[in-house]
Structures are given as structure tokens and as C-alpha cells.
Design an enzyme around this catalytic site. Structure first.
Site, PDB file in Angstrom:
ATOM      1  N   GLY A 144     -33.319  -4.794  -2.539  1.00  0.00           N
ATOM      2  CA  GLY A 144     -33.654  -6.213  -2.512  1.00  0.00           C
ATOM      3  C   GLY A 144     -34.710  -6.534  -1.483  1.00  0.00           C
ATOM      4  CB  SER A 145     -35.575  -9.745   0.077  1.00  0.00           C
ATOM      5  OG  SER A 145     -34.482 -10.068   0.924  1.00  0.00           O
ATOM      6  CD  GLU A 204     -36.209  -0.091  -3.548  1.00  0.00           C
ATOM      7  OE1 GLU A 204     -36.927  -1.010  -3.091  1.00  0.00           O
ATOM      8  OE2 GLU A 204     -35.877   0.010  -4.742  1.00  0.00           O
ATOM      9  CB  CYS A 213     -39.179  -2.713  -5.688  1.00  0.00           C
ATOM     10  SG  CYS A 213     -38.393  -1.462  -6.692  1.00  0.00           S
TER      11      CYS A 213
END
Lengths: 486, 486
Positions: free
Chosen positions: B222-223, B246, B283
Site C-alpha cells: 500500500g501507501s 511494499e 505500484c
């Protein structure tokens, strides 16, 4: 910046010339040279890195006696043991060299292209390794060679293609300097850039290394307090880096009734030897021993320990911490001092032995499980082997756990203990002792926190190298289309 | 505790029933069940864990359309793409099952005893793996299947013998519930304890998981902001745990002069497709493109991007962040809006394109390298390929970097770029695109921070499993003396 004094462990007096600590500007300059050396070192053929490691090993082996004597003057570990440790250190350097020459750990892996649409179809993927970049190494005071300047962390990081900056250990600053000079000369002699291996001095310099943006990993062997402080710096950076801290542990021992009956005297004598090896200043020391209540065994152990000659610890500071630690445990309700700690004006200590009952252990486990670096053990007198499971639940992570059992009698019990201890320890020894860690390709020296700050990794054995490389996949490249690219 | 609402990404309105967040007591109960399930799960034969993974895969494949439709209602990702993602997710579950059935990753390694004294002599050492224990998994909003509830982190942790507790993603709370029910039913059907896989709801529950003493690892996609916050919790615990975050990255692309000359139109069209795949919410999106200044290429790219239909992002919150991010970059001095961001009352967005000159990029790199999750790219118009090296020095860690070059012309340049990009990225693609990550045994999806909080590890591919086991050496045990112990 201040200066570092080498302290004579036999007198507590400063000895040799004081050594200046590195200034912030010096640290920056060292890191800049490390970065400059880094890109070439990461790309040279593994055989060249092997040659460099072998050159350092040869330099160590060429004349070990003066090195051991200097180390003894700064650590009191004994020249004979230190000559042995030098042999272990050069053996370890050569183990990594051999891995680089003939091993498969750094070999590329390939997923050949599969035609068709995803998820099954995919382009060709080649997975290979790149070195992380400059690594900060913090050696241990108790193994000035094998876990020091040129020890496993340095050897494995260099083998991985990383440059290394060691923060000199304050307990043996002159040996640290001597080793660094020796290794850099050996590197130059082998045709390598000596700046792949450098050092800095002083605590502030050590912290500065771990926070430096150009340093890409840290490796540490030492106390929980210092290791945790550096781990916290490494993980709270804007760009966190891996920090491999081996912080030591209490390394429990479990002795079954049958083992006690079969080998009572040998167990007492072997345990005394393991407890006092390196004057008890080993991270693998068997600190807490769970054993069925047996007066003859206790008497035997007291007898064996009392026969061990006293001697100084690594430093007056080590002694102070040791006395503090042992007193803390001895002061817990229900702890008997079977051999009280020797104190006095003299800097030398004799082995000590504490004991408590199992119920009392369960009640005060947190206070009793403090690691005391020095020649002391805590016996926990168990009612039965059924107590062992309860004990294991109380234990925190350990580098190594030990089981003494009799094959034909204890088959199921030993299996059970090995399984359960595997969940808290990085190594489980059966009918042996935790000290005397072997340097082999598949050794594992680590374990759940606080044994290691990085539970998956080992600081000893060939796999230690893999802490300092990371995989990179090159997608859609074939040798035919791109000759020489891979 | 509060409640979670599913938000319709097409209208911004709440939809379906609100879902209660987990209370602290509920989190504790979930963890307790996970611990209870954990010791058996860690010890079962790998083939049984494989059977469990295959059962979940079959349950996903049995009726994907309603799952994809529910996912589309909560994410607007499109039912067709989501059906494809379900196939990828079950494929991934089966990849781990196959590794457990026939692979060697978890095989024991042995150093046979060597007689004689150390350092060469040593007892027999058997190195095997144990599961870490309960793992907290935080799935991604943009891949509700492949990186979600039953995605790579869950599959790899279960394969490793760890139990899993997923923190449901707030962007698709109803899909999360549906998937958890489906998987737990499948586990029960396969004769496994369903408690090896559980979930909790709400941000506070997620933080509580990562700080829980009985949770032994975290995995997150995620962020940067959320991932870093959880990483900080994991590493500042009294007993730190591995946290595999990640966090995404900007994934630079480099196009050589020769590649541009040879494939100008195709490159423009392929880049537009990669930039807008999943509406730019990947991503692996190629966010920043370094390319020799070429008006025809720019015109082509603008043309291709303008032809892409607008549509909503994952949520109104995603849209808000996207507009904020793109505006931030567009406001930097010297940035041209080749296609301005589409704004307005409607929740849908069309692709945007920004551009700047190389000198301006160097001057403002920090502000320009912000990841913007959505259909936007930044072209950096380079004077020559010589600019590429300077650019690479400015880049931070990336999941993937891309090079477009022509084999016979660019041999040396491509080699050089692949080498240099290997130092900042976890994957380097040549003449392909970074999106469309293949699920293969040796894939690597990670890279230097912020691509990953754990630079050595991958969240995709068989090696992802190795994040959740640690080695243990059993010393001095032979099968002859201790049958059945190992």
C-alpha cells in the site's frame, strides 16, 4: 572529540597511547571513500573477492603470536585461546573465499519465457544478486578476532561485494588498529583497493555510521543495550536499512532424569567447562540449567566450578556489569548462592553458581532471565521433566538451547523438546554443549529476539553472506539478443 | 469502535450495510485463536498445506463472476480485469502449493560431522526451517484479489506454515468479508483448521495486530505513509518483528535515441497503455519517463493518452489524493501540463501528462519524484543519453526500472543502464513494460526503500514464502541414534 584509552584488564590502568576518536568530518570522509570503492567492488568477479579474503587470512596466519599477545594485553582472554581464535578467523575467511570460488549461493536463477497470456505466460526472468553497498560493522569485545575487525560480519560483507567500515571496539583499540593495518596491507598486496575495508573510532562515530545515508546495512555483535540502540537508529532513518544485531541470550539447558542417571559426573564436569569457557563471556554460554533436583549433581558441579582458576574479565567495566547482574539475580527471593560471587579489590573473579526451585523460577522468571556476562550459571531444580514445557513457555528468544537425554530411553521426550525449543532458539544441541560454535557452510547463529534483531539471518556460516546482497530480476533479456549484458 | 462503510466509487455514496470495526477484545480473541491454530499448522506436512492452498484456489475459480462484480462495485476496476485477477490469484496459490509438493526451498541442509578439533572438526549440523508464527497481512486496495485477502502475502505465509490474520482493506470491506468466508469454508472442506486464516477490521485493529506480542511478522502492500507507520510500530516493539512493506515507487523508464527512432509510435502507444493500466493505480506504473527530446513522440503519446476513456479511481479519497499529488508536481516551476488533470464534480478522471526539461528535473527532483497513484506520467526531456546517469543518481529505490534500447546499436549503453539501475531497483525490464508483473518461481517484487521496507525480500514468487520461516540448526543428531527426531 575525545580520546580512547586502552585499559589493562589486569590492573584497570590505561595503557599504550591514547587514540583519537573520529570526528564527524573524518566519518564522512571514510564513508565517501567507501562509496567510491563500492561500485567497483560490487562488480568484480567473485574469484577476485575470494583472493582478497585469502590474502587477509594469510596475513593473520603469518605471525599470530604477537597479535594474540596484544589481544591478551587488552582482553585478558589468554594468548593460547587467542591463537586458536586467530586460526578460526582465518578458517572463516577461507570458508567465504571457497564459497565464492565454487559455491552456488550467488548463482543466477532463471525462469525461461513461457509463451501465452498471463498468468501462465511470461517473459524471461533472470534473478541475480547485487551487493547492498557500504556496511557498518560493530565487532564484539569477547572475540576480538572471530567476531571482531576481521570476523564473520566483515568477511561475509566483503564476500558479498560490499565495502566495510568497522567501528573499532573500545575494549581492544590497539588490536583493532593493528588488525586494520594488517588487512589493508594484505588487500593492497592482493591488488585490491584497500578502501573496501576501513574503520572509525568512538561511539559517536558508530552512531553516525548507522545514520549515514550512504551506509546500506549494519552488523553488530554485543550487548542488548548497545545493539538495540543502533537497531533503533537503523530502522528510524528516513530510509531504513537492515541491521543484523546479535545481542546474546541466556541459552537454556535441559537435562533429563535418564541423562543425569547415566552421566552425572561427566555432565557436571562438561557443564562447568562450558559455563567458564572464555571466563563465561560467550554469547552461547549455557546460563540457565533446568535439571531434576539431584544433590549429587549439584555437589559435583560446585566441586568442578570451584576448581576453575579465577581471572580478570574483559575490562573493569565488564566486571562492574557482571557483579551488578549477578547480584540482581542473587537478590531475587528464593535464590540460593551455591557459590557466591567473588568480589574484592582484585579484578579477577572465580566462577559463581546460583540455584532456585522450579516454582520460584516460574514466579520470578523475568528477573531471573537477565543475561550475566561472566562465569555464572543458574540451576533450576525441577520436580520432573514435565516442568520443562512450562519453563520453555517462559523463555525468550535464544541463540542456542541444549538437551541432554539418553537415546533409547528419552526418544519421545527428546523429539518433543527439540521441536519446542526450535520455536525459541536458532540452534538446538543434543548431548553436547552450546559453546564452541562450529564454522560450517550451513551453521545458523541467530534466533528470535533478543538473540538477533533480524530473526531470519545468521552471522556465522556461508549464509551470513546473503545478508548483504539483494535479488534483482532482469526481465526480457536473452544472451542471444544481448550478448554480455547479463 | 466505529463502523466501516463501503463507498460506491461511481457516486461517492455509502453502499451495503455498514461493518463494525473489531474491538480490542475481538482482536485479542482472534490472535489467541491464531496462536492456538499455529503450533499444529507449523508442523503439518507441506503436502497438507498445499492441499489447503489448492482448496482456496478452487473456491476462487468455482464462480469468479459474482466475486468480480462485487469487487467492481467497491473498486470500479472493471469486472473483466477482476476476473483476470482472480485467475492470477488462484494461479499464485497453486504456485506455492506446487513448491510445497515438489520444491526444494524448505529442504533441510546438512553439514556432516567432521572428526578432529576445531575450526575444521565439528559435530553434525542439520539446518531446517520453522515457521515464524502468526502473521498480520495488510492487503492492497488496487489488487483486491492478487494482493488482497487471499493474495501473495497470505498465500506465502500459509505456505510457510504460519497462520494469517488479515486486516481487511477499508476500500472493499464487503469483498473482504466474502473472500474470508469463502476461504475459511474451503479450509474446513479440506480438513484444515479454518483459524489458520482470520481477519480483523479497522485501522486501530491493524495497529493492534502489529504491536501484539503473539504476532511474529507483518506484510503490507500500500501507501508509503500507512506502510511506514506500521513498519515503525513493528520495529519499535519491545521484541521487534520483521515487517515486509511494499510501498510503491516511481519506476523510471529510459528510452534511448535508437529505440525512439526505431519504434516511436509503438513506444508511445505501449507507454500509454502501461501508464493507464488499472487506471494508473499500479505500484509498477512507469511514472517518470526519461526520453530524448522528440516532439513527434510527445505528440504521439498525447494522442494515445487522450484516446483513453475516463473513469473513476478506487475511491473518492483516492481521487482527492491523486488531484493533490498531480497538482503538487504540476505546480513545480518549469513543469508543463501537456494534458491537464481533468477535474470537476464527476468522480471520473482522464489520463494526464506532465513534462519538464532535464535541467529542471535535476533542480527539482525531490518535488517531482512524488508518487501519484492514478493515470499520470511525467516526461523528462533529455538532451542526450548522457543525462541518464545523472538522472539515476537522483532516483530513490524503485520496484522496477525500464530500458528501451536497440540490441545491435545500444549494446554497451543497455548493459551500463541495466547495471546502474540494478543498484536502485528490484527488477529491470528491457524492451518491455513494468506493469503486468509475472507470477513465477524466481520473480522478485521489492527493492530499495521505499519500494520495500525489507530490501532483501520479495512479495511475489516462491521466495516470498521464505520471509515467514527461519532456519534452526539441530546439532549432533543422527537418524541412527535418534530415529524420528529430525
Amino acid at each position: 572529540m575525545g580520546t580512547l584509552n586502552s585499559i589493562n584488564p589486569f590492573t584497570g590502568e590505561a595503557q599504550f597511547d591514547p587514540i583519537a576518536e573520529s570526528t564527524p568530518a573524518e566519518v564522512d570522509a571514510v564513508v565517501a571513500r567507501s562509496v567510491a570503492a563500492s561500485s567497483h567492488w560490487a562488480k568484480v568477479a567473485p574469484a577476485e573477492r575470494a583472493r582478497a579474503l585469502r590474502a587477509i587470512a594469510e596475513a593473520l596466519d603469518a605471525d599470530p603470536t604477537p597479535l594474540a599477545e596484544l589481544a591478551h594485553q587488552e582482553t585478558a582472554l589468554g594468548a593460547d585461546r587467542l591463537v586458536g581464535e586467530i586460526a578460526r578467523t582465518s578458517f572463516q575467511l577461507r570458508l567465504f573465499a571457497e564459497e565464492l570460488e565454487t559455491g552456488q549461493l550467488l548463482a543466477a536463477e532463471i525462469d525461461e519465457a513461457v509463451p501465452g497470456s498471463p498468468p501462465a505466460g511470461h517473459p524471461r526472468l533472470v534473478r541475480r544478486y547485487v551487493a547492498l553497498g557500504p556496511v557498518a560493522v560493530f565487532g564484539a569485545g569477547n572475540f576480538p578476532f572471530a567476531f571482531g575487525q576481521l570476523g564473520g560480519d566483515t568477511a561475509s560483507a566483503l564476500a558479498a561485494g560490499c565495502t566495510v567500515i568497522v567501528k573499532d571496539h573500545p575494549g581492544h583499540p590497539h588490536l583493532a588498529q593493528r588488525l586494520m593495518e594488517l588487512a589493508r596491507l594484505a588487500l593492497t598486496g592482493a591488488g585490491c583497493d584497500a578502501d573496501v575495508l576501513q574503520s572509525v573510532k568512538g561511539m559517536a562515530a558508530g552512531s553516525a555510521l548507522v545514520s549515514h545515508p550512504a551506509v546500506h546495512a549494519g552488523a553488530f555483535t554485543g550487548s542488548q543495550k548497545a545493539g538495540r540502540a543502533l537497531f533503533d537508529i537503523a530502522t528510524s532513518r528516513p530510509q531504513p536499512i537492515p541491521f543484523y544485531g546479535e545481542l546474546g541470550s541466556i541459552n537454556p539447558v535441559f537435562i533429563t532424569q535418564a541423562a543425569l542417571a547415566a552421566r552425572r559426573d561427566e555432565l557436571a564436569s562438561e557443564l562447568a567447562a562450558s559455563l567458564t569457557m572464555g571466563r563465561g563471556q560467550l554469547c552461547t554460554k549455557p546460563s540457565v540449567i533446568f535439571v531434576p533436583d539431584d544433590q549429587a549433581f549439584i555437589d559435583g558441579l560446585v566441586h568442578e566450578l570451584s576448581a576453575v582458576a579465577p581471572g580478570p574479565l574483559l575490562s573493569p567495566l565488564s566486571l562492574e556489569r557482571y557483579i551488578q547482574g549477578v547480584s540482581g539475580v542473587a537478590d531475587v527471593t528464593g535464590v540460593a548462592e551455591l557459590i557466591p560471587i567473588s568480589a574484592g579489590a582484585d579484578l579477577s573473579v572465580a566462577p559463581a553458581l546460583l540455584a532456585t526451585g522450579f516454582d520460584n523460577f516460574v514466579k520470578h522468571a523475568d528477573e531471573l532471565l537477565e543475561e550475566c556476562f561472566g562465569p555464572v550459571g543458574l540451576l533450576v531444580r525441577c520436580e520432573s521433566e514435565g516442568d520443562f514445557d512450562v519453563a520453555i513457555e517462559r523463555l525468550e528468544g535464544a541463540l542456542v538451547a541444549t538437551v541432554h537425554a539418553v537415546p533409547d530411553v528419552d526418544g519421545a521426550l527428546a523429539s518433543h523438546l527439540v521441536d519446542e525449543l526450535s520455536f525459541i532458539a536458532g540452534r538446538v544441541v543434543v548431548n553436547g554443549w552450546p559453546t564452541g560454535l562450529a564454522v560450517t557452510p550451513w551453521q545458523h547463529h541467530g534466533g528470535p529476539y533478543p538473540a538477533s534483531t533480524s530473526v531470519l539471518h545468521t552471522s556465522v556460516g556461508s549464509q551470513a553472506m546473503m545478508r548483504f546482497v539483494r535479488p534483482v530480476v532482469i526481465q526480457n533479456v536473452s544472451d542471444e539478443q544481448w550478448p554480455g549484458l547479463l
